[in-house]
Design a protein around this motif. Structure first.
Motif, short mmCIF file in Angstrom:
data_model
loop_
_atom_site.label_atom_id
_atom_site.label_comp_id
_atom_site.label_asym_id
_atom_site.label_seq_id
_atom_site.Cartn_x
_atom_site.Cartn_y
_atom_site.Cartn_z
N ARG A 283 0.84 -1.07 0.09
CA ARG A 283 0.01 0.23 0.01
C ARG A 283 1.00 1.33 0.14
NH1 ARG A 283 -2.08 2.21 4.18
NH2 ARG A 283 -1.62 0.52 5.51
N LYS A 284 2.04 1.27 0.96
CA LYS A 284 2.75 2.36 1.04
C LYS A 284 3.50 2.81 -0.38
CE LYS A 284 4.79 3.25 5.65
NZ LYS A 284 5.56 2.83 6.28
N MET A 285 3.91 1.60 -1.04
CA MET A 285 4.64 1.47 -2.38
C MET A 285 3.78 2.27 -3.20
SD MET A 285 6.98 -1.66 -2.45
CE MET A 285 8.27 -2.27 -1.55
N LYS A 286 2.43 2.09 -3.28
CA LYS A 286 1.81 2.42 -4.41
C LYS A 286 1.43 3.84 -3.94
CE LYS A 286 -1.51 -1.20 -4.51
NZ LYS A 286 -2.64 -1.78 -4.93
N GLN A 287 1.12 4.19 -2.75
CA GLN A 287 0.73 5.35 -2.12
C GLN A 287 1.93 6.70 -2.66
OE1 GLN A 287 -0.21 5.46 2.06
NE2 GLN A 287 -2.42 5.25 1.59
N GLU A 288 3.10 5.96 -2.19
CA GLU A 288 4.20 7.04 -2.31
C GLU A 288 4.70 7.29 -3.90
OE1 GLU A 288 6.98 5.86 0.76
OE2 GLU A 288 5.50 6.29 2.25
N GLY A 289 3.96 6.33 -4.65
CA GLY A 289 4.09 6.39 -6.15
C GLY A 289 5.45 5.56 -6.50
N PHE A 290 5.93 4.78 -6.00
CA PHE A 290 6.75 3.86 -6.28
C PHE A 290 6.51 2.78 -7.21
CE2 PHE A 290 8.82 5.64 -2.22
CZ PHE A 290 9.81 6.63 -2.93
N ALA A 291 5.23 2.31 -6.91
CA ALA A 291 4.76 0.94 -7.61
C ALA A 291 3.80 1.64 -8.58
CB ALA A 291 4.49 0.11 -6.76
N TYR A 292 4.00 0.95 -9.61
CA TYR A 292 2.95 1.24 -11.05
C TYR A 292 2.72 0.00 -11.46
CZ TYR A 292 6.77 1.39 -14.19
OH TYR A 292 7.80 0.77 -14.79
N LEU A 293 1.44 0.23 -12.29
CA LEU A 293 1.09 -1.08 -13.01
C LEU A 293 1.75 -1.16 -14.34
CD1 LEU A 293 -2.91 -1.38 -12.03
CD2 LEU A 293 -0.99 -3.09 -11.35
N SER A 294 2.19 -2.43 -14.52
CA SER A 294 2.73 -2.73 -15.93
C SER A 294 2.27 -4.06 -16.35
CB SER A 294 4.30 -2.50 -15.67
OG SER A 294 4.77 -3.13 -16.89
N ASP A 295 1.62 -3.96 -17.34
CA ASP A 295 0.89 -5.52 -18.09
C ASP A 295 -0.15 -6.07 -16.82
OD1 ASP A 295 1.91 -4.73 -20.43
OD2 ASP A 295 3.83 -6.24 -20.23
N GLY A 296 -0.40 -5.28 -16.11
CA GLY A 296 -1.17 -5.83 -14.89
C GLY A 296 -0.51 -6.20 -13.53
N ALA A 297 0.87 -6.15 -13.65
CA ALA A 297 1.59 -6.51 -12.54
C ALA A 297 2.09 -5.28 -11.95
CB ALA A 297 2.86 -7.38 -12.83
#
Ligand code: ARG
Length: 589
Positions: A283-297
C-alpha cells in the motif's frame, strides 16, 4: 594489540621523517623476496620523484637511521632503492609473548564500534530434504557469522526457511488424496486440531517429490495445488494447522542436519513470517508513487543512469495479485528493520541470484524500507562441482542429499582412521565425524566463496596437503607433545617464548605474528579463505620447525619451556581459526 606491520611501519615512517621526508613513504609490507628479507619498504622509489633525488640515496639515509633500532636485526638499502628489513629475534619473541599473555584472543582486539549484523544463510526449503546446493550457504554463512562475532559484533543468523509457496499446496493436495478423512480437510470442523502431526518426516519427504512429479503431468492436480496454496495463504484454518505440522516436523529434521554440520541459527524465521507485512508495504509503495501497474503486474523501477546492463523492474505483485519471492524478501527486510534495526544485512546465497538481489536491494532503498545507514550485502557463492567440472551429482546423476554426502565421507574417514591403528569403535566413529567435517568445510572455505570449486572427496580427506585433516593432524600433533611434556614436568616459573635460534623457528614465529591482522582483514572482506590460507601456512611452518627441532630432548630446561610456550601459542592460533571456520580438532587421530 597493534598489528606487527603497523609497528614496523611506524618505525620506518619516523625514519623517513627524521631525514626530512614525508612519513607516509614509510609504509612497510611483507617481503616478496623472503630469501632476502622479512619485510620491505618501497617508499624511497616514490619519494625520489617528489624530492628529485636518487631513490638509493633516500633509502640509504633511512636505513642508516634504522640501524640502531632494537626492532631490527638489519635494515639495508639495496638497489635501486628498496629498504630490506629483518626483524630482531628479541623483538619478535616479545611480540609473541604479549600475544600469548592474552590467552583468549591472542591480542586481536575487538572492533571499536560494534554493529548489529543479520546474516541470511542456509535457506533450506521446508519438506524438501537438504541437498548439496544448500551446503555452501550453510558453511560460508556460519563462518562469516563467527568471524563477525569474534570481532565483537552482534551477529544474528536467520535461516530464512523456504516455507511459502506452491510446495505447501502440493503437500496439502497430496495428503488430501491419500488421507481425505483427516479433520484438516473438513471445512465445518470447529474443534481444536490435533497436536500430533499426521505424518512422519520420512513420509513428508516422500510426499513432496511424488506430489511435485504428479503436478507436472496432471493439470487438474496442479490447479488443485494452486488453489490449496491460495486458500492456505488466505487463512484457511485447516491448511494453516497443516502448515504448522509440516513446519514442526521439517524444522526438527533440519535442526538435526545442521547440528551435524556444526551450524546453528539464532532465528528460525521463514518466508511465511514476512507475509503479514506485505499488504501495508505494498500500500505504501503505491501511495508514495513508487509502484505502478505494468501489464497488470505491480512493479517498481530500479534501473539507474550509471547501469551498464539492463536491470529490469522489481516485480511486487503478479497480475493475479499473488506475491512473489521478491515480495517476501522485501517484506522480510521490513520486519528485520522493525525488530532489529541492523546496521548490515548479509545474504549468503548462490551467486546466480545476484541480479535478483540487486533488484531487491535497490527497491528496498528506493522505497525507504532501509535507510542509507543500513548496508545490504550480497555474498554470492559459486557452484560446487563434481570432478567432471559439472554441478555435483550422485553417481546416478540425481541431486545428492546432504545427509548421504556427509555420511559417505564419515565412512571414508572411519576407514582411514581404523586402517592406521586400532582404536575403539566408538572413539573412531566420533573422530571420523570430526575429521570428516573438517574435510568438507575446509575443502569449501579454502576457496574464495564467489568461485566455483571441485568437490574432490579424495583430496579433501587426505591427511597431507592443503586440507582440513592436515590442519587437524597438526593440532593433534601439538596436543600430543604438550601432553607428553606435561606428564614429564611442570612448566618452570618464568618460562617465556625465547628469541628464535634457527630459521625454521623464526619462520614459525613470523607466521604466528600475522594473526590479528589476518582476522581483521578476513572479517572486513568476509573472506574465510584468508583464515584457511593463514592456518595452512602456519601448519606448514610448524611442521617444518618440528622436524628440525628436538623439543623433548632439549637439555636446557628454559629453552625447552620456551618451545612449549611457542607450541601452545601455535595450537591456540590454529584452534581459534578452526573455530571461526566452524569445526574442531579431536584429541587423537
Ligand atoms: N530457499 C532459497 C533456495 O533454496 C534460498 C533463500 C535465500 N535467501 C533469501 N533471502 N532469498 O534457493
Amino acid at each position: 594489540m597493534q598489528k606487527l606491520l603497523d609497528l614496523i611501519s611506524k618505525e620506518a615512517m619516523a625514519a623517513f621523517e627524521a631525514n626530512g621526508y614525508d612519513g607516509t613513504y614509510g609504509k612497510v609490507t611483507l617481503s616478496n623476496r623472503p630469501d632476502l628479507c622479512e619485510f620491505q619498504c618501497n617508499g624511497a622509489l616514490a619519494a625520489a620523484k617528489t624530492y628529485k633525488c636518487a631513490p638509493f640515496q633516500i633509502a640509504g639515509k633511512v636505513a642508516e637511521s634504522l640501524k640502531g633500532n632494537p626492532m631490527f636485526a638489519s635494515a639495508e638499502s639495496v638497489n635501486p632503492g628498496f629498504l630490506n628489513l629483518v626483524l630482531s629475534p628479541d623483538f619478535l619473541a616479545g611480540y609473541l609473548q604479549e600475544m600469548a599473555a592474552d590467552e583468549e584472543r591472542l591480542g586481536c582486539g575487538k572492533c571499536a564500534a560494534p554493529k548489529t549484523i543479520m546474516i541470511d544463510y542456509g535457506g533450506p526449503n521446508v519438506a524438501k530434504p537438504l541437498h548439496v546446493g544448500h551446503l555452501r550457504s550453510a558453511i560460508i554463512g556460519e563462518s562469516v557469522k563467527r568471524l563477525g562475532k569474534f570481532m565483537g559484533h552482534s551477529v544474528i543468523g536467520d535461516v530464512h526457511l523456504g516455507d511459502w509457496g506452491l510446495q505447501m499446496g502440493l503437500i496439502i493436495t497430496e495428503l488430501k488424496a491419500r488421507k481425505p478423512e483427516l479433520v484438516y480437510f473438513d471445512e465445518g470442523y470447529q474443534e481444536e486440531y490435533p497436536k500430533e502431526p499426521p505424518f512422519t518426516i520420512s513420509e513428508l519427504e516422500e510426499i513432496y517429490p511424488s506430489a511435485s512429479a504428479r503436478s507436472k503431468e496432471d493439470e487438474a492436480y496442479k490447479d488443485e495445488a494452486m488453489q490449496a496454496t491460495y486458500e492456505l495463504q488466505h487463512g484457511r484454518k485447516g491448511y494453516q494447522a497443516l502448515l504448522s505440522h509440516i513446519l514442526d516436523v521439517s524444522v526438527n529434521d533440519l535442526k538435526r542436519n545442521y547440528e551435524d554440520l556444526n551450524v546453528s541459527f539464532e532465528l528460525w524465521k521463514g518466508e511465511s513470517d514476512a507475509q503479514p507485512y506485505i499488504p501495508d508495504m505494498v500500500r505504501k509503495m503505491k501511495q508514495e508513487g513508487f509502484a505502478y501497474l505494468s501489464d497488470g503486474a505491480l512493479v517498481v523501477d530500479v534501473k539507474e543512469d550509471t547501469d551498464t546492463k539492463e536491470i529490469p523492474p522489481c516485480m511486487i505483485l503478479k497480475s493475479d495479485g499473488a506475491s512473489l519471492y521478491n515480495t517476501t524478501d522485501l517484506a522480510t527486510i521490513v520486519w528485520r528493520m522493525k525488530d532489529y534495526r541492523p546496521d548490515e544485512i548479509i545474504y549468503v546465497v548462490d551467486k546466480r541470484q545476484e541480479l535478483y538481489f540487486t533488484q531487491v536491494f535497490r527497491c528496498a532503498r528506493k522505497t525507504g524500507l532501509v535507510g542509507p545507514e543500513t548496508e545490504l550485502t550480497f555474498l554470492g557463492f559459486g557452484t560446487m562441482n563434481g570432478k567432471d567440472g559439472k554441478p555435483f551429482k550422485t553417481r546416478e546423476g540425481g541431486v545428492m542429499r546432504l545427509e548421504y554426502l556427509v555420511s559417505g565421507i564419515n565412512d571414508e574417514m572411519y576407514k582411514k582412521i581404523t586402517d592406521n591403528h586400532t582404536v575403539e569403535e566408538e572413539e573412531a566413529r566420533k573422530t571420523a565425524k570430526t575429521v570428516a567435517l573438517s574435510a568438507i568445510k575446509y575443502g569449501d572455505l579454502s576457496n574464495q566463496a564467489s568461485k566455483d570449486y571441485i568437490f574432490d572427496i579424495d583430496r579433501f580427506t587426505s591427511f597431507e596437503g592443503n586440507t582440513g585433516p592436515y590442519i587437524l593432524y597438526t593440532v593433534v600433533r601439538i596436543k600430543s607433545i604438550l601432553k607428553k611434556y606435561q606428564a614429564m614436568r611442570e612448566l618452570p616459573s618464568g618460562a617465556e617464548i625465547l628469541p628464535a635460534c634457527t630459521g625454521s623457528e623464526k619462520a614459525l614465529m613470523l607466521e604466528i605474528s600475522k594473526f590479528n591482522g589476518m582476522v581483521e582483514n578476513a572479517y572486513e572482506e568476509a573472506a574465510p579463505h584468508k583464515v584457511c590460507s593463514y592456518i595452512y601456512d602456519l601448519a606448514n611452518a610448524f611442521n617444518h620447525f618440528y622436524h628440525e627441532t628436538k623439543i623433548m630432548a632439549e637439555p636446557d630446561e628454559m629453552k625447552q619451556a620456551g618451545y612449549i610456550k611457542l607450541l601452545w601459542l601455535t595450537k591456540r592460533a590454529l584452534e581459534i581459526c578452526i573455530d571461526i571456520l566452524g569445526f574442531e580438532a579431536p584429541e587423537r587421530m
